[in-house]
Motif scaffolding. Structure first.
Motif, PDB file in Angstrom:
ATOM      1  N   ALA A   3      -7.508  -0.197  -8.173  1.00  0.00           N
ATOM      2  CA  ALA A   3      -8.577  -0.459  -7.211  1.00  0.00           C
ATOM      3  C   ALA A   3      -8.287  -1.698  -6.375  1.00  0.00           C
ATOM      4  O   ALA A   3      -9.048  -2.036  -5.468  1.00  0.00           O
ATOM      5  N   THR A   4      -7.181  -2.373  -6.672  1.00  0.00           N
ATOM      6  CA  THR A   4      -6.840  -3.621  -6.005  1.00  0.00           C
ATOM      7  C   THR A   4      -6.348  -3.379  -4.581  1.00  0.00           C
ATOM      8  O   THR A   4      -5.541  -2.488  -4.331  1.00  0.00           O
ATOM      9  N   TRP A   5      -6.870  -4.180  -3.657  1.00  0.00           N
ATOM     10  CA  TRP A   5      -6.328  -4.201  -2.299  1.00  0.00           C
ATOM     11  C   TRP A   5      -5.331  -5.355  -2.217  1.00  0.00           C
ATOM     12  O   TRP A   5      -5.656  -6.497  -2.530  1.00  0.00           O
ATOM     13  N   TYR A   6      -4.104  -5.036  -1.805  1.00  0.00           N
ATOM     14  CA  TYR A   6      -3.051  -6.033  -1.678  1.00  0.00           C
ATOM     15  C   TYR A   6      -2.883  -6.421  -0.207  1.00  0.00           C
ATOM     16  O   TYR A   6      -2.959  -5.564   0.680  1.00  0.00           O
ATOM     17  N   THR A   7      -2.648  -7.694   0.021  1.00  0.00           N
ATOM     18  CA  THR A   7      -2.358  -8.150   1.380  1.00  0.00           C
ATOM     19  C   THR A   7      -0.904  -7.841   1.706  1.00  0.00           C
ATOM     20  O   THR A   7       0.011  -8.248   0.986  1.00  0.00           O
ATOM     21  N   ALA A   8      -0.697  -7.087   2.767  1.00  0.00           N
ATOM     22  CA  ALA A   8       0.642  -6.670   3.179  1.00  0.00           C
ATOM     23  C   ALA A   8       0.982  -7.315   4.513  1.00  0.00           C
ATOM     24  O   ALA A   8       0.182  -7.277   5.454  1.00  0.00           O
ATOM     25  N   THR A   9       2.164  -7.891   4.588  1.00  0.00           N
ATOM     26  CA  THR A   9       2.652  -8.498   5.822  1.00  0.00           C
ATOM     27  C   THR A   9       3.760  -7.633   6.414  1.00  0.00           C
ATOM     28  O   THR A   9       4.672  -7.218   5.702  1.00  0.00           O
ATOM     29  N   VAL A  10       3.657  -7.357   7.685  1.00  0.00           N
ATOM     30  CA  VAL A  10       4.655  -6.526   8.342  1.00  0.00           C
ATOM     31  C   VAL A  10       5.974  -7.289   8.423  1.00  0.00           C
ATOM     32  O   VAL A  10       6.054  -8.356   9.032  1.00  0.00           O
ATOM     33  N   ALA A  11       7.001  -6.752   7.759  1.00  0.00           N
ATOM     34  CA  ALA A  11       8.333  -7.356   7.808  1.00  0.00           C
ATOM     35  C   ALA A  11       9.159  -6.774   8.942  1.00  0.00           C
ATOM     36  O   ALA A  11      10.007  -7.457   9.522  1.00  0.00           O
ATOM     37  N   MET A  92      -2.221  -6.552   7.000  1.00  0.00           N
ATOM     38  CA  MET A  92      -3.198  -5.500   6.716  1.00  0.00           C
ATOM     39  C   MET A  92      -3.348  -5.443   5.215  1.00  0.00           C
ATOM     40  O   MET A  92      -2.719  -6.220   4.479  1.00  0.00           O
ATOM     41  N   GLU A  93      -4.162  -4.540   4.720  1.00  0.00           N
ATOM     42  CA  GLU A  93      -4.329  -4.382   3.286  1.00  0.00           C
ATOM     43  C   GLU A  93      -3.889  -2.985   2.882  1.00  0.00           C
ATOM     44  O   GLU A  93      -4.069  -2.024   3.631  1.00  0.00           O
ATOM     45  N   ILE A  94      -3.301  -2.879   1.685  1.00  0.00           N
ATOM     46  CA  ILE A  94      -2.979  -1.565   1.156  1.00  0.00           C
ATOM     47  C   ILE A  94      -3.461  -1.451  -0.284  1.00  0.00           C
ATOM     48  O   ILE A  94      -3.565  -2.456  -1.004  1.00  0.00           O
ATOM     49  N   ARG A  95      -3.776  -0.229  -0.672  1.00  0.00           N
ATOM     50  CA  ARG A  95      -4.227   0.056  -2.029  1.00  0.00           C
ATOM     51  C   ARG A  95      -3.421   1.233  -2.571  1.00  0.00           C
ATOM     52  O   ARG A  95      -3.202   2.218  -1.880  1.00  0.00           O
TER      53      ARG A  95
END
Length: 229
Positions: A3-11, A92-95
């Motif tokens: 259920a965790t939303w992870y912070t994703a950085t565009v590489a 953005m966030e990903i789950r």
């Protein structure tokens, strides 16, 4: 699914087709994924409005980077931004990862037939990569139906992959997948392959129907549809 939303950085963000892009995201804490799984992507506007869409993963394994492919849909709410506007450093966030049914594991020893329509090749590319990297000796074939080679995701990589036979059907000239193509370019039903089909709803339904008509056990056909905006 976590259920965790992870912070994703565009590489990295690069155009892959006339209407699509490949995004590489750095995701600290990412738990890893199996070949064939997908994620939810959540974007938040400055006014707090949020939009969530699901995208398949072209990547797999424990690395804290994930790779997505996104088709731009003309009336889309999310895909135009991801294809045309997102830049390295954006967040953005990903789950996820999501899904335990439409996956391939290196422990599988049976023959495998992959059938992709358009960007439906994305999770199947993850399976091809996992098959290659694991040194699996299980037979694996890919039937890729796409408008033209220019519209194909991962075309050069798939064409150069050892151990996986790829048949390309360009619909702009050869038309849609049909019974003759299934008979000529996929693993036959007597070998009882596991079959993975991914694409638009219409493509998946047509391909699955052709496979069943060719004698494949419906219980051995796994399907995944796309349609996010």
């Amino acid at each position: 699914m976590s259920a965790t939303w992870y912070t994703a950085t565009v590489a990295d963000s690069r155009r892959a087709t006339p209407d699509g892009a490949l995004l590489t995201l750095h995701v600290p804490g990412w738990p890893g994924s199996l070949a064939g799984q997908h994620v939810d992507v959540r974007l938040t506007a400055e006014d707090g409005y949020q939009a969530v869409r699901s995208y398949s993963l072209a990547s797999y394994g424990p690395a804290q980077q994930v790779e997505l492919a996104v088709d731009r849909l003309p009336d889309g709410e999310v895909s135009p931004y991801l294809v045309d506007d997102v830049r390295p450093g954006d967040q953005m966030e990903i789950r996820g990862p999501i899904g335990g049914y439409f996956v391939w594991r290196p422990t599988q020893s049976e023959a495998v037939q992959l059938i992709a329509g358009g960007s439906g090749v994305v999770p199947l590319t993850a399976m091809v990569r996992a098959h290659r990297d694991s040194g699996s000796t299980a037979q694996m074939r890919l039937f890729y139906s796409v408008r033209t080679r220019e519209h194909a995701y991962f075309a050069d990589e798939l064409a150069a992959t050892d151990g996986v036979q790829v048949h390309w059907q360009y619909t702009a000239t050869a038309g849609r997948i049909n019974a003759a193509a299934v008979a000529a370019h996929t693993i036959g039903a007597p070998l009882r392959p596991s079959v993975y089909v991914c694409g638009s709803t219409g493509f998946v339904e047509r391909a699955a129907s052709l496979l069943v008509s060719a004698g494949h056990d419906p219980m051995r056909i796994r399907t995944e549809r796309y349609g996010g905006t």
